[in-house]
Design a protein around this motif. Structure first.
Motif, PDB file in Angstrom:
ATOM      1  N   HIS A   1      23.869  39.136   0.407  1.00 36.63           N
ATOM      2  CA  HIS A   1      22.546  39.187  -0.223  1.00 36.63           C
ATOM      3  C   HIS A   1      22.010  37.758  -0.295  1.00 36.63           C
ATOM      4  O   HIS A   1      22.712  36.840  -0.727  1.00 36.63           O
ATOM      5  N   ILE A   2      20.762  37.574   0.127  1.00 34.09           N
ATOM      6  CA  ILE A   2      20.104  36.267   0.070  1.00 34.09           C
ATOM      7  C   ILE A   2      18.947  36.347  -0.909  1.00 34.09           C
ATOM      8  O   ILE A   2      18.055  37.183  -0.761  1.00 34.09           O
ATOM      9  N   VAL A   3      18.987  35.489  -1.923  1.00 35.73           N
ATOM     10  CA  VAL A   3      17.957  35.453  -2.962  1.00 35.73           C
ATOM     11  C   VAL A   3      17.221  34.122  -2.875  1.00 35.73           C
ATOM     12  O   VAL A   3      17.845  33.061  -2.768  1.00 35.73           O
ATOM     13  N   ALA A   4      15.908  34.160  -2.896  1.00 33.68           N
ATOM     14  CA  ALA A   4      15.102  32.940  -2.854  1.00 33.68           C
ATOM     15  C   ALA A   4      14.178  32.905  -4.058  1.00 33.68           C
ATOM     16  O   ALA A   4      13.514  33.893  -4.361  1.00 33.68           O
ATOM     17  N   LEU A   5      14.154  31.767  -4.730  1.00 33.83           N
ATOM     18  CA  LEU A   5      13.208  31.590  -5.830  1.00 33.83           C
ATOM     19  C   LEU A   5      11.934  30.971  -5.289  1.00 33.83           C
ATOM     20  O   LEU A   5      11.916  29.810  -4.879  1.00 33.83           O
ATOM     21  N   SER A   6      10.893  31.782  -5.251  1.00 33.11           N
ATOM     22  CA  SER A   6       9.562  31.265  -4.974  1.00 33.11           C
ATOM     23  C   SER A   6       8.982  30.889  -6.340  1.00 33.11           C
ATOM     24  O   SER A   6       9.638  30.217  -7.126  1.00 33.11           O
ATOM     25  N   SER A   7       7.797  31.350  -6.657  1.00 29.85           N
ATOM     26  CA  SER A   7       7.153  31.008  -7.923  1.00 29.85           C
ATOM     27  C   SER A   7       5.869  31.816  -8.020  1.00 29.85           C
ATOM     28  O   SER A   7       5.375  32.347  -7.014  1.00 29.85           O
ATOM     29  N   CYS A   8       5.300  31.892  -9.235  1.00 27.39           N
ATOM     30  CA  CYS A   8       3.965  32.479  -9.335  1.00 27.39           C
ATOM     31  C   CYS A   8       2.987  31.637  -8.519  1.00 27.39           C
ATOM     32  O   CYS A   8       1.952  32.127  -8.067  1.00 27.39           O
ATOM     33  N   ALA A   9       3.359  30.362  -8.279  1.00 32.74           N
ATOM     34  CA  ALA A   9       2.558  29.487  -7.414  1.00 32.74           C
ATOM     35  C   ALA A   9       2.726  29.859  -5.948  1.00 32.74           C
ATOM     36  O   ALA A   9       2.105  29.245  -5.086  1.00 32.74           O
ATOM     37  N   GLY A  10       3.568  30.843  -5.651  1.00 34.56           N
ATOM     38  CA  GLY A  10       3.680  31.386  -4.306  1.00 34.56           C
ATOM     39  C   GLY A  10       2.870  32.662  -4.165  1.00 34.56           C
ATOM     40  O   GLY A  10       2.883  33.306  -3.112  1.00 34.56           O
ATOM     41  N   LEU A  11       2.147  33.033  -5.239  1.00 32.06           N
ATOM     42  CA  LEU A  11       1.265  34.202  -5.219  1.00 32.06           C
ATOM     43  C   LEU A  11      -0.200  33.790  -5.241  1.00 32.06           C
ATOM     44  O   LEU A  11      -1.043  34.437  -4.632  1.00 32.06           O
ATOM     45  N   PHE A  12      -0.499  32.716  -5.971  1.00 32.82           N
ATOM     46  CA  PHE A  12      -1.883  32.246  -6.067  1.00 32.82           C
ATOM     47  C   PHE A  12      -1.890  30.733  -6.222  1.00 32.82           C
ATOM     48  O   PHE A  12      -0.949  30.130  -6.727  1.00 32.82           O
ATOM     49  N   GLY A  13      -2.967  30.105  -5.757  1.00 31.06           N
ATOM     50  CA  GLY A  13      -3.075  28.658  -5.785  1.00 31.06           C
ATOM     51  C   GLY A  13      -3.430  28.123  -7.157  1.00 31.06           C
ATOM     52  O   GLY A  13      -4.168  28.759  -7.918  1.00 31.06           O
ATOM     53  N   LEU A  14      -2.897  26.948  -7.479  1.00 32.12           N
ATOM     54  CA  LEU A  14      -3.144  26.303  -8.776  1.00 32.12           C
ATOM     55  C   LEU A  14      -3.452  24.824  -8.568  1.00 32.12           C
ATOM     56  O   LEU A  14      -2.884  24.181  -7.679  1.00 32.12           O
ATOM     57  N   GLU A  15      -4.331  24.292  -9.407  1.00 28.00           N
ATOM     58  CA  GLU A  15      -4.662  22.882  -9.313  1.00 28.00           C
ATOM     59  C   GLU A  15      -3.456  22.021  -9.689  1.00 28.00           C
ATOM     60  O   GLU A  15      -2.590  22.440 -10.443  1.00 28.00           O
TER      61      GLU A  15
ATOM     62  N   VAL B   1      11.864  36.039  -5.456  1.00 25.17           N
ATOM     63  CA  VAL B   1      11.486  36.114  -6.868  1.00 25.17           C
ATOM     64  C   VAL B   1      10.329  35.155  -7.153  1.00 25.17           C
ATOM     65  O   VAL B   1      10.328  34.010  -6.690  1.00 25.17           O
ATOM     66  N   PHE B   2       9.356  35.641  -7.944  1.00 23.69           N
ATOM     67  CA  PHE B   2       8.177  34.846  -8.297  1.00 23.69           C
ATOM     68  C   PHE B   2       8.114  34.691  -9.824  1.00 23.69           C
ATOM     69  O   PHE B   2       7.413  35.455 -10.499  1.00 23.69           O
ATOM     70  N   PRO B   3       8.827  33.715 -10.368  1.00 24.91           N
ATOM     71  CA  PRO B   3       8.797  33.547 -11.830  1.00 24.91           C
ATOM     72  C   PRO B   3       7.522  32.838 -12.287  1.00 24.91           C
ATOM     73  O   PRO B   3       6.976  31.983 -11.586  1.00 24.91           O
ATOM     74  N   TYR B   4       7.094  33.217 -13.476  1.00 25.98           N
ATOM     75  CA  TYR B   4       6.071  32.460 -14.201  1.00 25.98           C
ATOM     76  C   TYR B   4       6.734  31.154 -14.640  1.00 25.98           C
ATOM     77  O   TYR B   4       7.929  30.927 -14.382  1.00 25.98           O
ATOM     78  N   MET B   5       6.040  30.269 -15.287  1.00 23.21           N
ATOM     79  CA  MET B   5       6.616  28.988 -15.696  1.00 23.21           C
ATOM     80  C   MET B   5       7.811  29.205 -16.627  1.00 23.21           C
ATOM     81  O   MET B   5       7.736  29.964 -17.591  1.00 23.21           O
ATOM     82  N   VAL B   6       8.918  28.537 -16.289  1.00 23.73           N
ATOM     83  CA  VAL B   6      10.150  28.653 -17.061  1.00 23.73           C
ATOM     84  C   VAL B   6      10.350  27.368 -17.856  1.00 23.73           C
ATOM     85  O   VAL B   6      10.108  26.263 -17.355  1.00 23.73           O
ATOM     86  N   ASP B   7      10.795  27.504 -19.076  1.00 26.85           N
ATOM     87  CA  ASP B   7      10.954  26.361 -19.980  1.00 26.85           C
ATOM     88  C   ASP B   7      12.236  25.585 -19.671  1.00 26.85           C
ATOM     89  O   ASP B   7      13.209  25.621 -20.427  1.00 26.85           O
ATOM     90  N   THR B   8      12.231  24.882 -18.511  1.00 23.13           N
ATOM     91  CA  THR B   8      13.401  24.103 -18.114  1.00 23.13           C
ATOM     92  C   THR B   8      13.089  22.610 -17.994  1.00 23.13           C
ATOM     93  O   THR B   8      13.980  21.818 -17.704  1.00 23.13           O
ATOM     94  N   GLY B   9      11.831  22.239 -18.179  1.00 25.89           N
ATOM     95  CA  GLY B   9      11.430  20.848 -18.012  1.00 25.89           C
ATOM     96  C   GLY B   9      10.839  20.559 -16.646  1.00 25.89           C
ATOM     97  O   GLY B   9      10.289  19.471 -16.413  1.00 25.89           O
ATOM     98  N   LEU B  10      10.941  21.517 -15.708  1.00 27.16           N
ATOM     99  CA  LEU B  10      10.364  21.310 -14.383  1.00 27.16           C
ATOM    100  C   LEU B  10       8.842  21.207 -14.476  1.00 27.16           C
ATOM    101  O   LEU B  10       8.224  20.375 -13.805  1.00 27.16           O
ATOM    102  N   CYS B  11       8.240  22.080 -15.303  1.00 22.41           N
ATOM    103  CA  CYS B  11       6.801  21.985 -15.581  1.00 22.41           C
ATOM    104  C   CYS B  11       6.608  20.943 -16.679  1.00 22.41           C
ATOM    105  O   CYS B  11       6.823  21.225 -17.860  1.00 22.41           O
ATOM    106  N   LYS B  12       6.215  19.752 -16.282  1.00 22.89           N
ATOM    107  CA  LYS B  12       6.160  18.654 -17.248  1.00 22.89           C
ATOM    108  C   LYS B  12       5.027  18.821 -18.261  1.00 22.89           C
ATOM    109  O   LYS B  12       5.177  18.499 -19.436  1.00 22.89           O
TER     110      LYS B  12
END
Length: 328
Positions: A198-212, A248-259
């Motif tokens: 099984h191959i799992v890839a983490l995309s993002s909600c930013a892989g569904l729609f564009g964001l500034e 997988v297309f996660p919304y923003m996750v509270d890990t510090g990646l989204c500064k």
């Protein structure tokens, strides 16, 4: 002589008539074949819809991960660490890859101290193809064939495109996109040989729609989306192939990646907790879901909004008003 010419003319006319009749017959056959294909298509579509309704009422049982060898890139921090701990707790043998060996070893040490199946830490720069293949060979020799690959590692520069440097943009695509190609090329052959994986890839909600402030990042995550759909199609060409894929297309996750996250409706759309997101990702993998957003309504909302005129869709986006502020 005249009679011979007349006979030849009659024979020619007869041949042309037979040719025209044959041509009409062929055309009717082709039309019948097309109509048959259309009927079959509708039957397949109705069957698929019926199956979806049935599975909504009677869900399939999640497949166990006990005994699987799960390789997670970016295992030293954030989502990678949560996924490593979660899979280990369910009996999987975890292999953690990270460029930050200190954090990676802390994750693996925590797993081993909890008494889960022995986990293994490896230093690897997933953006470097040679390094990926070198370390993948060591994993195969020292641990075994990887059966679940989770491409989690990613970076996220968050500022306008004109302020992003050449190195930032190249690094974003090297880590977020090309690394997926290298790990898939390294581990898919053994999965195909064993017809299990099984191959799992983490995309993002930013892989569904564009964001500034996320132009290169969105580009990289859209690329992951397309790449995983294409990989799934390649595997589907062999009806006997049992290798599964999940994007997988996660919304923003509270890990510090989204500064500097920007959220208008904080109570309705809070940042995801890493543990919650990890559980959703593992469940999607266990249920063999091809595409899944976290939360689940995001993908449906995106699909519906894209049916609207562009201006209308932009009004919806402005109303939700979630994304990231520039980190400059």
């Amino acid at each position: 002589m005249v009679e011979l010419h007349a006979n030849s003319k009659m024979a020619l006319n007869g041949t042309q008539q037979m040719s025209r009749n044959k041509s009409i017959g062929q055309q009717l056959l082709e039309v019948a074949q097309v109509l048959g294909d259309i009927v079959l298509l509708f039957l397949q579509m109705f069957y698929s819809l019926g199956e979806c309704v049935y599975r909504f009422i009677v869900p399939i049982q999640p497949k166990p991960v006990k005994g699987e060898i799960v390789l997670i890139t970016g295992a030293g921090h954030g989502m990678g660490k949560e996924l490593a701990l979660l899979y280990a707790s369910k009996g999987a043998k975890v292999v953690g890859w990270d460029v930050n060996m200190k954090n990676n070893e802390e994750t693996i040490s925590e797993i081993n101290h909890r008494g889960y199946p022995t986990a293994h830490a490896y230093h690897c720069d997933v953006s470097n193809r040679e390094n990926v293949f070198e370390v993948a060979k060591k994993v195969q020799q020292e641990v075994g064939d990887v059966t679940i690959l989770i491409n989690n590692a990613g970076i996220m520069p968050t500022h306008p495109i004109l302020t992003q440097t050449k190195d930032e943009i190249e690094r974003t695509f090297n880590v977020n996109v090309l690394a997926h190609c290298w790990t898939i090329q390294a581990f898919l052959p053994a999965m195909l040989k064993n017809n299990h994986g099984h191959i799992v890839a983490l995309s993002s909600c930013a892989g569904l729609f564009g964001l500034e402030n996320l132009v290169p990042y969105c580009g990289s995550k859209f690329a992951v989306h397309g790449m995983m759909e294409a990989l799934s199609e390649e595997l589907r060409m062999d009806p006997k192939c049992k290798i599964e894929t999940t994007c997988v297309f996660p919304y923003m996750v509270d890990t510090g990646l989204c500064k500097r996250p920007k959220v208008k409706f904080e109570k309705l759309m809070p940042l995801l907790k890493p543990r919650f997101a990890a559980k959703a990702i593992m469940r999607a993998q266990q249920m063999n879901k091809k595409l899944v957003s976290i939360p689940g309504y995001l993908m449906s909302l995106n699909n519906y909004v894209r049916l609207m005129p562009i201006r209308t869709a932009l009004y919806v986006k402005d109303f939700i008003n979630s994304g990231v502020e520039s980190d400059l």
